[in-house]
Structure formats: C-alpha cells, structure tokens
Motif scaffolding. Sequence first.
Motif, PDB file in Angstrom:
ATOM      1  N   ALA A 165       0.819  -1.212   0.000  1.00 13.81           N
ATOM      2  CA  ALA A 165       0.000   0.000   0.000  1.00 13.81           C
ATOM      3  C   ALA A 165       0.850   1.258   0.000  1.00 13.81           C
ATOM      4  CB  ALA A 165      -0.923  -0.001   1.216  1.00 13.81           C
ATOM      5  N   TYR A 224       2.922   8.616   2.337  1.00 11.45           N
ATOM      6  CA  TYR A 224       2.016   7.837   1.494  1.00 11.45           C
ATOM      7  C   TYR A 224       2.494   7.912   0.049  1.00 11.45           C
ATOM      8  CZ  TYR A 224      -1.194   8.038   5.482  1.00 11.45           C
ATOM      9  OH  TYR A 224      -1.771   7.933   6.736  1.00 11.45           O
ATOM     10  N   PRO A 281      -7.793  -0.116   3.084  1.00 17.56           N
ATOM     11  CA  PRO A 281      -7.173   0.801   4.050  1.00 17.56           C
ATOM     12  C   PRO A 281      -7.736   0.604   5.450  1.00 17.56           C
ATOM     13  CG  PRO A 281      -7.636   1.961   2.017  1.00 17.56           C
ATOM     14  CD  PRO A 281      -8.250   0.598   1.873  1.00 17.56           C
ATOM     15  N   VAL A 289       2.613   2.730   2.408  1.00 16.09           N
ATOM     16  CA  VAL A 289       2.495   3.586   3.598  1.00 16.09           C
ATOM     17  C   VAL A 289       3.690   3.350   4.505  1.00 16.09           C
ATOM     18  CG1 VAL A 289       1.070   4.238   5.560  1.00 16.09           C
ATOM     19  CG2 VAL A 289      -0.011   3.452   3.441  1.00 16.09           C
ATOM     20  N   PHE A 347      -4.138   6.886   1.441  1.00 14.44           N
ATOM     21  CA  PHE A 347      -4.343   5.498   1.035  1.00 14.44           C
ATOM     22  C   PHE A 347      -5.821   5.240   0.765  1.00 14.44           C
ATOM     23  CE2 PHE A 347      -3.988   0.819   2.625  1.00 14.44           C
ATOM     24  CZ  PHE A 347      -4.077   0.360   1.325  1.00 14.44           C
ATOM     25  N   ALA A 348      -6.673   5.662   1.695  1.00 16.54           N
ATOM     26  CA  ALA A 348      -8.113   5.477   1.516  1.00 16.54           C
ATOM     27  C   ALA A 348      -8.626   6.281   0.318  1.00 16.54           C
ATOM     28  CB  ALA A 348      -8.847   5.887   2.790  1.00 16.54           C
ATOM     29  N   GLU A 358      -4.958  -1.435  11.908  1.00 18.46           N
ATOM     30  CA  GLU A 358      -3.566  -0.993  11.974  1.00 18.46           C
ATOM     31  C   GLU A 358      -2.902  -1.430  13.267  1.00 18.46           C
ATOM     32  OE1 GLU A 358      -1.710   3.400  12.468  1.00 18.46           O
ATOM     33  OE2 GLU A 358      -2.844   3.090  10.617  1.00 18.46           O
TER      34      GLU A 358
END
Length: 527
Positions: free
Chosen positions: A49, A110, A232, A51, A300-301, A262
């Motif tokens: 992703a 990100y 996410p 991140v 990310f979202a 997370e």
Amino acid sequence: MEQTSFDVIVIGSGAAGLRAAISVRAAGLSVCVVSKGSPGKSTCTGFSAGVMAGSAGEDQRNAHRQNTVTAGRGLNASDLVDIFVAEAPLRLSEMIQWGIQAELIDGYLYAKGRPPALGEAIVRCLLDKCKALGACFWDHLLVTDVLLGKADAGIGAYEASSGKWVALTAKALILAAGGASALYQRTDNPRPILGDGYRLGLEAGAVLQDMEFVQFYPLCISEPGTTPLVIPPRLADRGRLINDDQEDLLEKYSIRERPAGEKARDLLSQALFKEVYRNHQNAWLDLRHLSEEDWRVDPFAATLRTLLSKRYGADSRPLRVAPAAHHTMGGIITDPVGATAVPGLFAAGEAAGGLHGANRMGGNALSETLVFGARAGCAAAVWAGRPEGGDRPALVKTLTDRAREWSYGTTNGAHLKEKLRKIMWEDGGIIREEKGLLRAQDAVKAIRQEASRSSSQPRGRELVDLIELRSAARVAAIILEAALQRRESRGAHFREDFPDQNDEQWQGHLQVHLSSDGENVWRFNPK
C-alpha cells in the motif's frame, strides 16, 4: 558454472535490498542485486500500500515507539526499536529528496502509485537511485545456496531462461529476500514470496527466531473470483464491519484499539477467521454511508476509493472481507547494523526478525526496510573493504556440487506447492491447536519426501517449481515446529488450546539453528 565477482551481493530487490545497494555504492564498492523476477516487480514492496511510518517530532516519535511496542506484545528488540524510531524520519526525508511521488501527513509517507500497487512509487525511486549510482542487477535468477568462507562469500543460482547455473562471489552478502506469506493459500503477497531468505540464512549458519509469528491482514477483499486486496485500515472504523446477522464484529469480539486494522491486526484477523471459517458467516465491510471526509481520512483510503467503488461496488453494496497472510515478524537474528551470526553475512527488511516482536504495527514494514537496509549496506561495505583473502575456487566447486543436488526431484512441484499452501492455511495459520499442527507437520514431511525423490531431472520452470517447493517446505516445517512449541497465545500466534498470553513462561524468543548434520536445534531465550 558461469562465474562473476563483486564486492557485495544483495539477494532481493525489494526496498530493503535496493536501499542496501545504495549504501554499498555510496561507499564506492561494486554491488549486484539479484532477484527472482524483474527488479522490484515481484516483491512485497511493489505490491504494498506504500504507507511508511516515521514521525519527526519528539512527541510523535514517543508515540510511534509506544505503538510499536504495544503491537509487539512484549517481544520487540528494544535496541532495534530505538534505532528505528530515531532514523525512520531521516530515511523518509531522504526518499523525498530523491524525488519519490508521495505525500507526508501526520508522521506517515504515502506513496502515490498506480492502485492497488501503490508501492511501485517506492520501487521506482530506489531503482532510479541505484541505477544512477551504477549498481548492477541480475534478474530472473533463483538463488539456491549461500556460502561464507573466512574472507569471501558466494551464491549458487539457477537461471531458468537459459537453463544455466551461475556462481557469484563477493566479500559480503546481504539477505533481503524476506517474507513467507505465500506459504498460505490466501495471501496478498506475490506468489514467489515463499521464505527463501530464511532458508538461505539458516543453511548458511545464521539463527532464526520468532518464526511462529506470521501476521494476517484482516481486511482483504474476499469476493469470489478476485485476489485479496488490502482495504485501508482506517476505513474499517468509519464503515460498519458486520456479519450476515448484522452483528458489529468489533463490538462482538471486544476489539478496542483504533484503527483496529492498523493496531490490532492480530485480534481482528482471529475474529474474522472465526466468523468466516468456523461460524460459516460472511464478514462484510459496509462503506455506503461514508462521507467525503471519511474517504479522505488518509491518502491510502482516498486513492483506493475509485477502485473500491467501480470494481467492487463499494458505493452500492457491502464488501465481502476475510484475512490474508501478509507479513512474517520472525526471521534472521541480526545486530543493529544487520550483521548475522555468520561473519560477512548481513540481513535486512522482512528477512530479519526482532523489531516487530509478536505482531507488527501497520506502516512499520516499509520504514523498516529503509532504516535497516541502509544500515546493512553500510556495514557490508565496511566488511567488504577488508584486504583480499579466501579460496574462491574452492567456494565455486562447492556451489557446483550443490547445484547437482538441486537438479533431481519431482516434476510435480507446482501442484505440491498448492497443496502445501492449503495445509498451512487450514492448520498452520490464524488459529492453531496441537492436533492440527501435528497433522500439518506430517503432511509437510510427506511433501518434503516426495519432493526429494530423484526419479526425474526437471529443467526450466519445472526445476524452479521444484527448488521453490523444497525451500518452502523447509520453512513451513520450521513455522509449524515453532507454533507447536509456543504453548500460549501472543500477538499473531494464537493457540486455541492455550488461549492466554503467558509472560511467566513464554516472554522470550524461540530460536533455531542447524546442527553439523543439518538438523534443527531449538532453544528458548527468555527476554
């Protein structure tokens, strides 16, 4: 065997390997990055992703450290955590200076890539830097053996496209081919991520620890006919995570940490596994009521919104979700500069174990690759700068002999790999208990025996499948043995027959190395 020499060889072309190569070249030494596929393309970094956690302010660093240790359930190596928290902001700033397409918000970088492979931006940035510095790359090369002499080192590898065996020699080696999540039937990792680095390190003389701790990402798309896609984590807190009976699953399983996807990946994965595979309920993530602000909770979202809406219909219906194997917390024991128990052998990234303890906080994996990839590269360069020595002809002869041993076995490797993945998912995965682990051990032993039958001499793709199978089965056996020995539940390791965390007996690390006759030798090292 074809022979070539460098100062340092890096095995693995994900972020850890690429960052290590940059440090070696910055020191003025020659380096070759060896990879199974195209550089950076078949790695966890590229498919991630994108991140990266790394807080610059003192208060944020303290929070980062506390969250990392809390997630690790008491097993993090404190010296590695301190280094990581201190140096992660520096490594992220470095990436920005090198021109990465990314956005820095609230202590997270990100990456801006092509959804869903946002990590491609990280790979492109590091590859460009490596190439600008003159690093060498050798792709589509499957490493079978690692040897360390008194003053030199070497690897044996098979090149399927040409059918050639290759021997590369150097003064130092860096193992950055970490991860073993593709040992499981359901994973968001590329299929070649089968634990190569762990097996290579173990057979070279290094020590592994914490191999029972395999992290499963709880919130992956589970629609029929689709591959697992990471959702996410912060969307789960804004959406509704429910089962077929409309029960709120965060409440049902008393998961309090936020964002759950997370900071409580272990607990949430166990909850969803029980719902889907034990209770035979579907798990749904309903995002239909999210506001524009909710979708912009982090880059990310926001980046995945179009993909989730257009491809999966998130605007019009709930999304079916289930866990998938995601990350290996255990690995090769290293010191703070990446040195292993074997002189001249270094490890970094997911190949190394210790930083994350029993469970990894989201956002730490990619930052780890940069921090400890840089450190391992610098240390390997110092080691490789010593005076010449050793007996490279003898090293190459040994590698040649070992190549012959790999060349015989089953032509049924591809099928047996899928069988292995099914065994590990059902009995060696998210929820474990003694009967299932013993059953899995017997099944893996049978696969290892079948793989070693020398009735055939496969070549090309069939030989690659055989080599991968034999390596994967060895790593799977170690994971199962570690899971069987740890008679408690902690972090990503959950024993249904020992459901509680037992600090009095199990606050420590299960470690394994090979005896002189190649057998696993286990010890428990209290923390």
